[in-house]
Scaffold this motif. Structure first.
Motif, PDB file in Angstrom:
ATOM      1  N   ILE A  16       0.880  -1.095  -0.028  1.00 31.09           N
ATOM      2  CA  ILE A  16      -0.055  -0.118   0.163  1.00 31.09           C
ATOM      3  C   ILE A  16       0.753   1.344   0.083  1.00 31.09           C
ATOM      4  CG2 ILE A  16      -1.583   1.288   1.220  1.00 31.09           C
ATOM      5  CD1 ILE A  16      -2.607  -1.507   2.516  1.00 31.09           C
ATOM      6  N   PRO A  17       0.739   2.017  -0.944  1.00 31.62           N
ATOM      7  CA  PRO A  17       1.611   3.324  -1.131  1.00 31.62           C
ATOM      8  C   PRO A  17       1.080   4.324   0.142  1.00 31.62           C
ATOM      9  CG  PRO A  17       0.160   3.239  -2.876  1.00 31.62           C
ATOM     10  CD  PRO A  17      -0.058   1.927  -2.365  1.00 31.62           C
ATOM     11  N   TYR A  18       1.983   5.103   0.443  1.00 36.18           N
ATOM     12  CA  TYR A  18       1.583   5.962   1.396  1.00 36.18           C
ATOM     13  C   TYR A  18       2.901   7.213   1.674  1.00 36.18           C
ATOM     14  CZ  TYR A  18       4.497   4.001   4.906  1.00 36.18           C
ATOM     15  OH  TYR A  18       5.579   3.435   5.485  1.00 36.18           O
ATOM     16  N   ARG A  19       2.366   8.410   2.132  1.00 30.30           N
ATOM     17  CA  ARG A  19       3.396   9.067   2.676  1.00 30.30           C
ATOM     18  C   ARG A  19       3.470   9.345   4.050  1.00 30.30           C
ATOM     19  NH1 ARG A  19       2.367  14.846   0.552  1.00 30.30           N
ATOM     20  NH2 ARG A  19       0.103  14.091   0.397  1.00 30.30           N
ATOM     21  N   LEU A  20       4.553   9.903   4.574  1.00 33.86           N
ATOM     22  CA  LEU A  20       4.263   9.991   6.117  1.00 33.86           C
ATOM     23  C   LEU A  20       4.611  11.410   6.243  1.00 33.86           C
ATOM     24  CD1 LEU A  20       4.019   8.384   8.570  1.00 33.86           C
ATOM     25  CD2 LEU A  20       6.263   7.979   8.745  1.00 33.86           C
ATOM     26  N   ILE A  21       3.788  12.167   6.984  1.00 37.58           N
ATOM     27  CA  ILE A  21       4.101  13.553   7.132  1.00 37.58           C
ATOM     28  C   ILE A  21       4.260  13.966   8.665  1.00 37.58           C
ATOM     29  CG2 ILE A  21       2.906  15.960   7.035  1.00 37.58           C
ATOM     30  CD1 ILE A  21       1.239  14.403   4.810  1.00 37.58           C
ATOM     31  N   ARG A  22       5.310  14.555   9.010  1.00 35.38           N
ATOM     32  CA  ARG A  22       5.526  14.849  10.470  1.00 35.38           C
ATOM     33  C   ARG A  22       4.970  16.233  10.816  1.00 35.38           C
ATOM     34  NH1 ARG A  22       7.952  11.783  14.604  1.00 35.38           N
ATOM     35  NH2 ARG A  22       9.004  13.095  15.790  1.00 35.38           N
ATOM     36  N   HIS A  23       4.448  16.144  12.054  1.00 33.68           N
ATOM     37  CA  HIS A  23       3.788  17.709  12.555  1.00 33.68           C
ATOM     38  C   HIS A  23       3.995  17.649  13.848  1.00 33.68           C
ATOM     39  CE1 HIS A  23       0.274  15.456  14.832  1.00 33.68           C
ATOM     40  NE2 HIS A  23       0.574  14.427  13.667  1.00 33.68           N
ATOM     41  N   PRO A  24       3.591  18.835  14.717  1.00 31.20           N
ATOM     42  CA  PRO A  24       4.147  19.284  15.989  1.00 31.20           C
ATOM     43  C   PRO A  24       2.937  18.407  16.814  1.00 31.20           C
ATOM     44  CG  PRO A  24       3.657  21.195  14.645  1.00 31.20           C
ATOM     45  CD  PRO A  24       3.518  20.128  13.654  1.00 31.20           C
ATOM     46  N   TYR A  25       3.301  17.805  17.911  1.00 34.26           N
ATOM     47  CA  TYR A  25       2.471  16.915  18.764  1.00 34.26           C
ATOM     48  C   TYR A  25       1.247  17.576  19.075  1.00 34.26           C
ATOM     49  CZ  TYR A  25       1.311  14.131  22.781  1.00 34.26           C
ATOM     50  OH  TYR A  25       0.743  13.326  23.629  1.00 34.26           O
ATOM     51  N   THR A  26       0.114  16.713  18.739  1.00 38.66           N
ATOM     52  CA  THR A  26      -1.129  17.122  19.294  1.00 38.66           C
ATOM     53  C   THR A  26      -1.899  16.183  19.691  1.00 38.66           C
ATOM     54  OG1 THR A  26      -1.618  16.495  16.802  1.00 38.66           O
ATOM     55  CG2 THR A  26      -1.440  18.785  17.211  1.00 38.66           C
ATOM     56  N   GLU A  27      -2.929  16.279  20.254  1.00 42.00           N
ATOM     57  CA  GLU A  27      -3.594  15.173  21.047  1.00 42.00           C
ATOM     58  C   GLU A  27      -4.905  14.784  20.264  1.00 42.00           C
ATOM     59  OE1 GLU A  27      -3.612  14.177  24.814  1.00 42.00           O
ATOM     60  OE2 GLU A  27      -1.475  14.819  24.717  1.00 42.00           O
ATOM     61  N   THR A  28      -5.555  15.553  19.495  1.00 36.28           N
ATOM     62  CA  THR A  28      -6.962  14.980  18.894  1.00 36.28           C
ATOM     63  C   THR A  28      -6.784  15.016  17.443  1.00 36.28           C
ATOM     64  OG1 THR A  28      -7.754  17.374  18.673  1.00 36.28           O
ATOM     65  CG2 THR A  28      -8.253  16.027  20.886  1.00 36.28           C
ATOM     66  N   SER A  35      -2.739  21.408  12.942  1.00 38.75           N
ATOM     67  CA  SER A  35      -1.348  21.535  13.051  1.00 38.75           C
ATOM     68  C   SER A  35      -0.574  21.093  11.730  1.00 38.75           C
ATOM     69  CB  SER A  35      -0.758  20.584  14.077  1.00 38.75           C
ATOM     70  OG  SER A  35       0.315  20.581  14.371  1.00 38.75           O
ATOM     71  N   ALA A  36      -1.080  20.278  11.144  1.00 35.77           N
ATOM     72  CA  ALA A  36      -0.329  19.572   9.758  1.00 35.77           C
ATOM     73  C   ALA A  36      -0.826  20.498   8.612  1.00 35.77           C
ATOM     74  CB  ALA A  36      -0.530  18.075   9.742  1.00 35.77           C
ATOM     75  N   TYR A 123      -5.938  11.386   5.150  1.00 37.59           N
ATOM     76  CA  TYR A 123      -4.791  11.296   6.405  1.00 37.59           C
ATOM     77  C   TYR A 123      -5.335  10.682   7.528  1.00 37.59           C
ATOM     78  CZ  TYR A 123      -3.136  15.207   3.449  1.00 37.59           C
ATOM     79  OH  TYR A 123      -2.454  15.848   2.107  1.00 37.59           O
ATOM     80  N   MET A 124      -4.266  10.209   8.465  1.00 38.89           N
ATOM     81  CA  MET A 124      -4.834   9.356   9.510  1.00 38.89           C
ATOM     82  C   MET A 124      -3.485   9.447  10.409  1.00 38.89           C
ATOM     83  SD  MET A 124      -5.351   5.676   8.187  1.00 38.89           S
ATOM     84  CE  MET A 124      -6.059   6.012   6.663  1.00 38.89           C
ATOM     85  N   GLU A 125      -3.861   9.061  11.911  1.00 40.73           N
ATOM     86  CA  GLU A 125      -2.958   8.814  12.493  1.00 40.73           C
ATOM     87  C   GLU A 125      -2.226   7.686  12.323  1.00 40.73           C
ATOM     88  OE1 GLU A 125      -2.188  10.982  15.086  1.00 40.73           O
ATOM     89  OE2 GLU A 125      -3.815  11.891  15.633  1.00 40.73           O
TER      90      GLU A 125
END
Length: 154
Positions: A16-28, A35-36, A123-125
């Motif tokens: 399954i192709p995907y990209r990973l995106i880093r973002h500042p820490y968030t809770e929800t 944030s992203a 997008y998803m966690e």
């Protein structure tokens, strides 16, 4: 942590192709979308449900709420939200509150909201609070193709 080991294994097995995106820490999921810089309607959140037969995941946009009545009607069952202790056990390789919206990677049945099908990407966690998984619309539809779907949010 990046991508949880269980999710990574699922993605690799399915090629399954995907990209990973880093973002500042968030809770929800909604604050993650903000944030992203991702439209909230494209951010899928997985909500774990439970009934007498077991667990299931409802996948809905982060700016919407699960409609339990619609899910119960469509599935012919009576679900309620799962207890947090159960979610922690099911997703033991994920940080608390960072459940990936691909429940099938964790052997859960999934029902998903039709609103997600019209977005160009999803997008998803990824299992922590700093990484997002991004998959294309066609990939999302492919990985969700065997799962029931409908208007299950409001």
């Amino acid at each position: 942590m990046s991508v949880s080991p269980t999710l990574q294994s699922y993605l690799n097995r399915g090629d399954i192709p995907y990209r990973l995106i880093r973002h500042p820490y968030t809770e929800t999921s909604l604050s993650t979308a903000i944030s992203a810089h991702v439209p909230a309607r494209r951010m899928a959140k997985g909500v774990v449900l439970r009934d007498d037969e077991g667990f299931m995941m409802a996948v809905v946009p982060s700016d919407r709420r699960v409609d339990l009545q619609a899910i119960n009607r469509q599935m012919g069952r009576v679900f309620s939200p799962a207890a947090q202790k159960d979610v922690r056990i099911l997703f033991r390789d994920c940080n608390k509150g960072a459940v990936p919206a691909l429940g099938q990677a964790y052997n859960l049945k999934v029902i998903w909201d039709d609103h997600l099908a019209s977005e160009p990407d999803c997008y998803m966690e990824a299992g922590d609070h700093q990484d997002l998984l991004c998959i294309s619309q066609s990939t999302f539809k492919k990985v969700m193709s065997e799962n029931p779907h409908g208007m299950i949010s409001h």
